[in-house]
Design a protein around this motif. Structure first.
Motif, mmCIF file in Angstrom:
data_model
loop_
_atom_site.group_PDB
_atom_site.id
_atom_site.type_symbol
_atom_site.label_atom_id
_atom_site.label_comp_id
_atom_site.label_asym_id
_atom_site.label_seq_id
_atom_site.Cartn_x
_atom_site.Cartn_y
_atom_site.Cartn_z
ATOM 1 N N LEU A 1 45.940 36.188 42.942
ATOM 2 C CA LEU A 1 45.034 37.006 42.127
ATOM 3 C C LEU A 1 45.251 36.783 40.638
ATOM 4 N N ALA B 1 41.263 41.588 39.144
ATOM 5 C CA ALA B 1 41.548 40.233 38.682
ATOM 6 C C ALA B 1 41.117 40.051 37.228
ATOM 7 N N ILE C 1 42.692 44.765 50.152
ATOM 8 C CA ILE C 1 41.670 45.105 49.159
ATOM 9 C C ILE C 1 40.747 43.917 48.939
ATOM 10 N N GLY C 2 41.329 42.713 48.901
ATOM 11 C CA GLY C 2 40.509 41.517 48.732
ATOM 12 C C GLY C 2 39.511 41.331 49.853
ATOM 13 N N HIS D 1 38.598 44.219 43.902
ATOM 14 C CA HIS D 1 39.501 43.070 43.767
ATOM 15 C C HIS D 1 39.101 42.218 42.568
ATOM 16 N N ARG D 2 37.800 42.009 42.384
ATOM 17 C CA ARG D 2 37.337 41.226 41.240
ATOM 18 C C ARG D 2 37.598 41.958 39.927
ATOM 19 N N GLU E 1 37.490 45.448 49.929
ATOM 20 C CA GLU E 1 36.942 45.998 48.686
ATOM 21 C C GLU E 1 36.832 44.876 47.651
ATOM 22 N N PRO E 2 35.972 43.879 47.908
ATOM 23 C CA PRO E 2 35.926 42.700 47.028
ATOM 24 C C PRO E 2 35.546 43.028 45.585
ATOM 25 N N LEU F 1 47.208 44.541 48.695
ATOM 26 C CA LEU F 1 46.405 43.726 47.793
ATOM 27 C C LEU F 1 45.519 42.763 48.570
ATOM 28 N N GLU F 2 46.051 42.148 49.601
ATOM 29 C CA GLU F 2 45.252 41.234 50.426
ATOM 30 C C GLU F 2 44.148 41.985 51.156
#
Length: 364
Positions: free
Chosen positions: A109, A67, A55-56, A63-64, A59-60, A52-53
Motif C-alpha cells: 500500500l 493509500a 479492507i483492500g 483503501h484508495r 472496502e476498495p 489492511l488486506e
C-alpha cells in the motif's frame, strides 16, 4: 514546542463478518482520516496486515483513500503483526512470519515497509528487539509500565507468613515521572553489527484523560470540562519539550466521540502534530534490556479460563505437526489471533475450535 503523535491501532479477527468490517470502516476509520485531512494534521495508523488486506478487498474506496493519504505524507503506516497475537505464546518462526506478512501488506500500500512498530496490546517479549532490528525497524512504541519495569531493582525478602519462604521482589526506583516521556534507545547486536531501536512510551495519563475506555473525554461529548482538561494537559506536555505519543485503539474514534475528538485536535496548535516517524528523537538514554511484559498483569487477563489454556495446548499439538510437515504454517497464523484468549465466553470461539479440530483430525 515539541511534537505530539497520535497513533491509532486497528484490528478485526478473521471471523468478524463483512458487516462488522464495513461498520468499522464507515463509523471509525473513514471519519478519522477525513477529520485529519480536513484539518491538515498527520497521524500514525497501526492496522494489522490481515485487516489492511481485507479492507483492500471489501472496502476498495477506503483503501484508495488511505493509500493517497500515505503517499501525501499525512499518514504513517506503523508495523504490527499480520494478526493480533499474544507474543509470549507464539513460536519464534511464527513471530517472523507474522511480521513478514504484515510488512508485505504495508509495503504493497505505502510503497515501502514500515519503520515504526506497534506491539499488540503493548505486549513485549525480549527477543522482539533482535527481530525488529534485523527487519529494518527504527522505533517501537511501548507502554509506560515497560519503563518502570526496565528500571526496577530486584531484591529478596523473607515472607514470614505462611511458609517462611524467600521471595523475589521488584522495587520501583525513584525516577522523575518525566523520564518515561523521553525517547530512549535500545541497542541490538546482530552478527557483530550494532543497531539501535528508538523506544517511545505512550503517555498513558493523557490517553486515559482523552480516549481510554469509557472514561476518556471524547466519550463524554457533553462534558466540556473534561475535554478542556485533556487539552490543557496536552499543552503542558508539549511545553515540557519532549515528544508526546498518544496511542490507543482506533475504534474509540466513532460516531459518538467524533465531534469531541475534532475539538481536541483544534484545541492544540496544528504545528504541534506529527507522525511517530517524524517525532524528534534525541535518545541519549539507553535501555540495555527490555523485559518481557504485558499490560495484562501476570497473564491472568489472557489465560483466565480453561478454554484458553486448552486452546494453547491444542496449538502446541499443531506446532508439532507443522514441524513434521503435516500442517502448513499459513494454516496456523490465523488461529494464533488473540481473539480466542481475549473474549472469555463468546459463541464465536467455537469457530476457532472447529478449525483446530479439522487440522488435528486430518492426520488420522
Amino acid at each position: 514546542m515539541s511534537k505530539i503523535a497520535l497513533c491509532w491501532y486497528y484490528h478485526l479477527p478473521s471471523i468478524a463478518s463483512d458487516a462488522e468490517l464495513s461498520e468499522l470502516a464507515r463509523e471509525s476509520l473513514a471519519p478519522l482520516l477525513a477529520i485529519h485531512a480536513k484539518l491538515g494534521l498527520p497521524l500514525t495508523l497501526a492496522i494489522t496486515g490481515s485487516l489492511l488486506e481485507r479492507i483492500g478487498r471489501r472496502e476498495p474506496r477506503l483503501h484508495r483513500t488511505l493509500a493517497a493519504r500515505v503517499e501525501a505524507g499525512g499518514v504513517e503506516l506503523a508495523g504490527t503483526f499480520q494478526h493480533e497475537i499474544f507474543p509470549p505464546a507464539v513460536p519464534y518462526r511464527h513471530l517472523l512470519a507474522h511480521l513478514e506478512r504484515d510488512r508485505e501488506a504495508k509495503a504493497a500500500l505505502a510503497g515501502r515497509a514500515p519503520t515504526t512498530f506497534h506491539p499488540p496490546n503493548f505486549t513485549w517479549v525480549a527477543l522482539l528487539g533482535r527481530i525488529l532490528g534485523a527487519s529494518g525497524f527504527e522505533r517501537v512504541l511501548l507502554h509506560q509500565e515497560h519503563f518502570t519495569l526496565c528500571h526496577a531493582t530486584q531484591t529478596w525478602r523473607w515472607d514470614p507468613e505462611p511458609t517462611q519462604a524467600l521471595r523475589s521482589v521488584l522495587l520501583d526506583t525513584t525516577l522523575d515521572a518525566r523520564e518515561r516521556r523521553l525517547p530512549h534507545r535500545h541497542p541490538v547486536e546482530l552478527g557483530g553489527e550494532r543497531r539501535e531501536l528508538t523506544v517511545l512510551f505512550r503517555d498513558f495519563e493523557l490517553v486515559r484523560r482523552l480516549s481510554f475506555g469509557t472514561e476518556g473525554a471524547i466519550h463524554r461529548p457533553l462534558d466540556g470540562r473534561a475535554l478542556d482538561e485533556a487539552i490543557a494537559l496536552a499543552r503542558a506536555r508539549l511545553d515540557e519539550g519532549s515528544p508526546v505519543v498518544l496511542a490507543d485503539d482506533g475504534d474509540r474514534v466513532n460516531a459518538i466521540s467524533l465531534s469531541a475528538y475534532e475539538r481536541f485536535l483544534e484545541g492544540l496548535p496544528a504545528s504541534a502534530f506529527g507522525t511517530v516517524r517524524g517525532l524528534p528523537a534525541d535518545a541519549s538514554r539507553e535501555l540495555a534490556y527490555i523485559p518481557s511484559y504485558s499490560i495484562a498483569p501476570l497473564q491472568a487477563f489472557w489465560l483466565g479460563d480453561l478454554d484458553a489454556v486448552h486452546y494453547l495446548a491444542l496449538l502446541g499439538e499443531l506446532y508439532a505437526l507443522e514441524a513434521r510437515g503435516e500442517v502448513e504454517a499459513d494454516e496456523l497464523l490465523e488461529l494464533e489471533d488473540v481473539f480466542f484468549l481475549f473474549w472469555k465466553v463468546h459463541a464465536r470461539k467455537q469457530a476457532y475450535l472447529d478449525r483446530v479440530h479439522a487440522l488435528l483430525a486430518r492426520r488420522r
